[in-house]
Scaffold this motif. Structure first.
Motif, short mmCIF file in Angstrom:
data_model
loop_
_atom_site.label_atom_id
_atom_site.label_comp_id
_atom_site.label_asym_id
_atom_site.label_seq_id
_atom_site.Cartn_x
_atom_site.Cartn_y
_atom_site.Cartn_z
N ASP A 25 2.27 -5.63 -2.11
CA ASP A 25 3.12 -4.49 -1.75
C ASP A 25 2.32 -3.47 -0.94
O ASP A 25 2.79 -2.96 0.08
CB ASP A 25 3.68 -3.81 -2.99
N ALA A 26 1.13 -3.16 -1.42
CA ALA A 26 0.29 -2.15 -0.76
C ALA A 26 -0.05 -2.57 0.66
O ALA A 26 0.00 -1.76 1.60
CB ALA A 26 -0.98 -1.90 -1.56
N LEU A 27 -0.38 -3.83 0.84
CA LEU A 27 -0.75 -4.30 2.18
C LEU A 27 0.46 -4.37 3.10
O LEU A 27 0.36 -4.07 4.29
CB LEU A 27 -1.44 -5.66 2.07
N ALA A 28 1.61 -4.75 2.57
CA ALA A 28 2.83 -4.73 3.38
C ALA A 28 3.16 -3.30 3.82
O ALA A 28 3.61 -3.08 4.95
CB ALA A 28 4.00 -5.33 2.58
N ASN A 29 2.92 -2.34 2.93
CA ASN A 29 3.15 -0.94 3.29
C ASN A 29 2.18 -0.49 4.39
O ASN A 29 2.56 0.26 5.30
CB ASN A 29 2.98 -0.05 2.06
N THR A 30 0.93 -0.96 4.32
CA THR A 30 -0.04 -0.63 5.35
C THR A 30 0.39 -1.17 6.71
O THR A 30 0.20 -0.51 7.74
CB THR A 30 -1.43 -1.17 4.95
#
Length: 339
Positions: free
Chosen positions: A24-29
């Motif tokens: 999730d965090a990397l997709a947000n980045t």
């Protein structure tokens, strides 16, 4: 505001919020990088942090490769790679390859701090003798030599090159939060980024040292200083202060060495340490578009910055994206305007 406003860039930590996964965090980045590209920010950097529950950015070269592939114009780089954690030849090969894939768009921000705790630093470096940063200037010179810097004599470049047939090299930028890195950047004629977002009171003093030590080079004929700032913009000052609370609690957890994911807004409001987090001294820029722009203009004037780099700490990616959109519009960046 002039027709060509001071460049703005983005420092993106790939933060992991409560209830979010690393994916999730990397997709947000990715969403943040694409928005920054569309809105006209100059560059986006990702940091190197290890063994921290709130940060998914452990390997900047891997993340940079992906972000550069899904953006079009924006420069993508590291803010930074912690050179004491890695062999200079490894870093040079990684970033020479990235530069060959995305010519003219790759920044190599280099830091001398471990970016983690001593136990993790030892696990990365595997030798207690390597925990010191004393070899940092030598390793930095080796790195520059591997990229073809003709000023560097001897070292690794006598026997190795970063890549067999380079056409361009990544932009090397020295990062720091002290006078040591500022003076070294000046002596080598490199751009310098000061970590004002750490909350240090020494920003102006360090930048003065950088400019006093500056020696023109093939890279730069005059000093170039980037200043980072914790910046969260919302539709109103009140809303910005409300959305900033999760980031304030994350910073408190770092300062007290009780690491945790970034809490949700609901968790932050009910957190028993809310008052302590809100009472911490801070140089963060938090407010509506007008007040945020005024504060950032003042920071630029006080420091003589050639570029500002903003980083937003909050739980939701929607709030981070909206912050970038509001700031881009109010600042006058040359990208597409948000709806």
């Amino acid at each position: 505001m002039s027709e060509t406003p001071l460049p703005l860039s983005v420092l993106e930590l790939a933060t992991v919020g409560s209830g979010q996964s690393t994916a999730d965090a990397l997709a947000n980045t990715v969403r943040v990088a694409q928005a920054a590209d569309r809105l006209g920010y100059r560059r986006i950097w990702v940091a190197e942090h290890h063994n921290m529950p709130a940060v998914a950015s452990t390997n900047p070269p891997v993340l940079i490769a992906h972000l550069a592939a899904v953006t079009q114009r924006i420069a993508v780089g590291s803010g930074g790679v912690m050179l004491p954690n890695h062999a200079p030849l490894v870093v040079a090969e990684q970033f020479a390859l990235l530069e060959a894939l995305h010519p003219g768009r790759i920044d190599l921000g280099i830091g001398r701090a471990p970016g983690t705790d001593q136990h993790t630093a030892l696990a990365l470096r595997r030798d207690p003798k390597a925990l010191s940063a004393e070899d940092f200037p030598t390793n930095l010179l080796d790195l520059l030599g591997l990229f073809g810097d003709e000023r560097v004599e001897g070292g690794l470049a006598e026997r190795f090159s970063a890549t067999p047939a380079a056409v361009t090299a990544p932009q090397v930028v020295l990062l720091g939060s002290s006078g040591f890195s500022a003076q070294l950047a000046g002596q080598l004629g490199l751009p310098f980024t000061f970590a004002h977002h750490f909350g240090s009171p020494n920003t102006v003093a360090a930048l003065d040292l950088y400019r006093e030590a500056f020696v023109p080079s093939a890279v730069l004929d005059r000093p170039y200083a980037i200043v980072t700032a914790n910046t969260l913009v919302a539709d109103s000052d009140e809303e910005a202060r409300r959305l900033a609370l999760p980031g304030q609690l994350m910073r408190l957890s770092i300062r007290t060495n009780r690491l945790r994911p970034v809490p949700s807004l609901e968790e932050a409001v009910a957190d028993p340490e809310r008052a302590a987090a809100e009472a911490m001294p801070s140089n963060a820029v938090i407010g509506g578009p007008g007040s945020a722009v005024a504060a950032l203009r003042q920071l630029a004037a006080d420091t003589g910055a050639d570029e500002l780099m903003v980083t937003a700490s909050t739980h939701g990616v929607a709030e981070r994206l909206h912050s970038l959109e509001l700031l881009a519009g109010a600042w006058g960046l040359p990208g597409e305007r948000a709806a």
